[in-house]
Design a protein around this motif. Structure first.
Motif, short mmCIF file in Angstrom:
data_model
loop_
_atom_site.label_atom_id
_atom_site.label_comp_id
_atom_site.label_asym_id
_atom_site.label_seq_id
_atom_site.Cartn_x
_atom_site.Cartn_y
_atom_site.Cartn_z
N LYS A 37 0.85 -1.20 0.00
CA LYS A 37 0.00 0.00 0.00
C LYS A 37 0.88 1.24 0.00
CE LYS A 37 -4.14 -1.94 0.96
NZ LYS A 37 -5.32 -2.00 0.20
N GLY A 38 1.97 1.21 -0.76
CA GLY A 38 2.85 2.37 -0.87
C GLY A 38 2.47 3.21 -2.06
N GLY A 39 3.35 4.05 -2.54
CA GLY A 39 3.12 4.84 -3.75
C GLY A 39 1.95 5.79 -3.60
N THR A 40 0.85 5.46 -4.24
CA THR A 40 -0.32 6.34 -4.18
C THR A 40 -1.15 6.07 -2.92
OG1 THR A 40 -1.62 4.76 -5.45
CG2 THR A 40 -0.54 6.54 -6.68
N SER A 41 -0.74 5.12 -2.09
CA SER A 41 -1.43 4.77 -0.84
C SER A 41 -2.89 4.44 -1.08
CB SER A 41 -1.31 5.90 0.16
OG SER A 41 0.04 6.22 0.37
N ALA A 42 -3.17 3.69 -2.13
CA ALA A 42 -4.51 3.20 -2.46
C ALA A 42 -5.49 4.32 -2.78
CB ALA A 42 -5.06 2.34 -1.33
N ARG A 43 -4.96 5.49 -3.18
CA ARG A 43 -5.83 6.62 -3.53
C ARG A 43 -5.98 6.78 -5.04
NH1 ARG A 43 -6.20 11.42 0.02
NH2 ARG A 43 -5.61 10.85 2.12
N GLY A 44 -5.28 5.99 -5.82
CA GLY A 44 -5.35 6.13 -7.27
C GLY A 44 -4.50 7.31 -7.73
N HIS A 45 -4.66 7.72 -8.98
CA HIS A 45 -3.86 8.80 -9.54
C HIS A 45 -4.68 10.06 -9.73
CE1 HIS A 45 -0.35 6.33 -10.30
NE2 HIS A 45 -1.19 5.37 -10.67
N LYS A 46 -4.16 11.17 -9.30
CA LYS A 46 -4.74 12.51 -9.48
C LYS A 46 -6.18 12.63 -8.97
CE LYS A 46 -1.95 13.65 -13.54
NZ LYS A 46 -2.05 14.10 -14.93
N ALA A 93 -9.36 15.09 -6.96
CA ALA A 93 -9.54 15.68 -5.64
C ALA A 93 -9.38 14.66 -4.52
CB ALA A 93 -10.92 16.33 -5.54
N LYS A 94 -9.90 13.44 -4.74
CA LYS A 94 -9.86 12.43 -3.68
C LYS A 94 -8.46 11.94 -3.37
CE LYS A 94 -14.47 10.42 -4.07
NZ LYS A 94 -15.18 9.19 -4.43
N SER A 95 -7.52 12.18 -4.28
CA SER A 95 -6.15 11.71 -4.05
C SER A 95 -5.37 12.70 -3.20
CB SER A 95 -5.43 11.51 -5.37
OG SER A 95 -5.12 12.77 -5.93
N ARG A 96 -5.88 13.89 -3.03
CA ARG A 96 -5.12 14.94 -2.36
C ARG A 96 -5.43 15.03 -0.87
NH1 ARG A 96 -3.10 16.32 -7.06
NH2 ARG A 96 -4.45 16.83 -8.81
N SER A 97 -4.43 15.50 -0.12
CA SER A 97 -4.66 15.66 1.32
C SER A 97 -5.59 16.84 1.55
CB SER A 97 -3.34 15.92 2.05
OG SER A 97 -2.85 17.19 1.69
N GLY A 98 -6.36 16.80 2.60
CA GLY A 98 -7.28 17.88 2.91
C GLY A 98 -8.57 17.82 2.12
N TYR A 99 -8.78 16.74 1.38
CA TYR A 99 -9.99 16.64 0.57
C TYR A 99 -11.21 16.46 1.47
CZ TYR A 99 -13.69 14.36 -2.11
OH TYR A 99 -14.90 14.02 -2.66
N SER A 100 -12.25 17.25 1.22
CA SER A 100 -13.53 16.97 1.86
C SER A 100 -14.62 17.38 0.88
CB SER A 100 -13.67 17.73 3.17
OG SER A 100 -13.70 19.12 2.95
N LYS A 101 -15.55 16.49 0.67
CA LYS A 101 -16.62 16.71 -0.29
C LYS A 101 -17.64 17.68 0.29
CE LYS A 101 -19.50 13.48 -0.58
NZ LYS A 101 -20.16 12.21 -0.65
N LYS A 102 -18.10 18.61 -0.53
CA LYS A 102 -19.14 19.54 -0.07
C LYS A 102 -20.43 18.78 0.18
CE LYS A 102 -17.78 23.94 -2.15
NZ LYS A 102 -16.54 23.60 -2.88
#
Length: 150
Positions: A28-37, A39-48
């Motif tokens: 679970k390294g690299g993208t840490s299971a967040r996929g590529h690019k 909004a959901k891959s970025r830190s601080g993401y929160s859905k409105k």
């Protein structure tokens, strides 16, 4: 019980998932299971709240109508049968005012009280309130009481 069979109490541990972002060897390294690019891959993401993936949200699709008067007065209604119940229980004897409403939790100190005409009033009371309905005022005066507007 000994050191070989110790285990945490039932329900005390929750997270049994693999730890993310701890090197390639962990799986679970690299993208840490967040996929590529994205909004959901970025830190601080929160859905409105109400976000529908870019689709026009329901709250914006539904037509708005009507009118809300900003000067509207909200009255706290107190019925005659409620006052009669207080008389029957011996809580009030001759006069009803704001302190009585507040102490009996019929209204709070900042609310404006309107006496409503449901039920019947047998006791002779001096009722003090901000407003009265016509039927309530008639019933109070018919019982020999007095309706005083604040």
């Amino acid at each position: 019980m000994n050191l070989s069979n110790l285990q945490p109490a039932e329900g005390s541990t929750h997270n049994q998932n693999k730890r993310l972002g701890r090197g390639e060897g962990s799986g679970k390294g690299g993208t840490s299971a967040r996929g590529h690019k994205g909004a959901k891959s970025r830190s601080g993401y929160s859905k409105k709240i109400g976000f529908e993936g870019g689709q026009m949200p329901l709250q914006r699709r539904v037509p708005k109508f009507g009118f809300t008067n900003i000067n509207r007065k909200e009255y706290e209604g107190v019925n005659l049968d409620t006052l009669q119940l207080l008389v029957d229980n011996g809580v009030i004897t001759d006069a009803v005012d704001m302190t009585t409403y507040v102490s009996n939790r019929l209204a709070t100190k900042n609310e404006i009280v309107k006496i409503l005409g449901r039920g019947e009033l047998k006791a002779k009371l001096k009722v003090t309130a901000h407003k009265f309905t016509a039927t309530a005022k008639a019933a109070i005066e018919a019982a020999g009481g007095e309706a005083v507007t604040i």
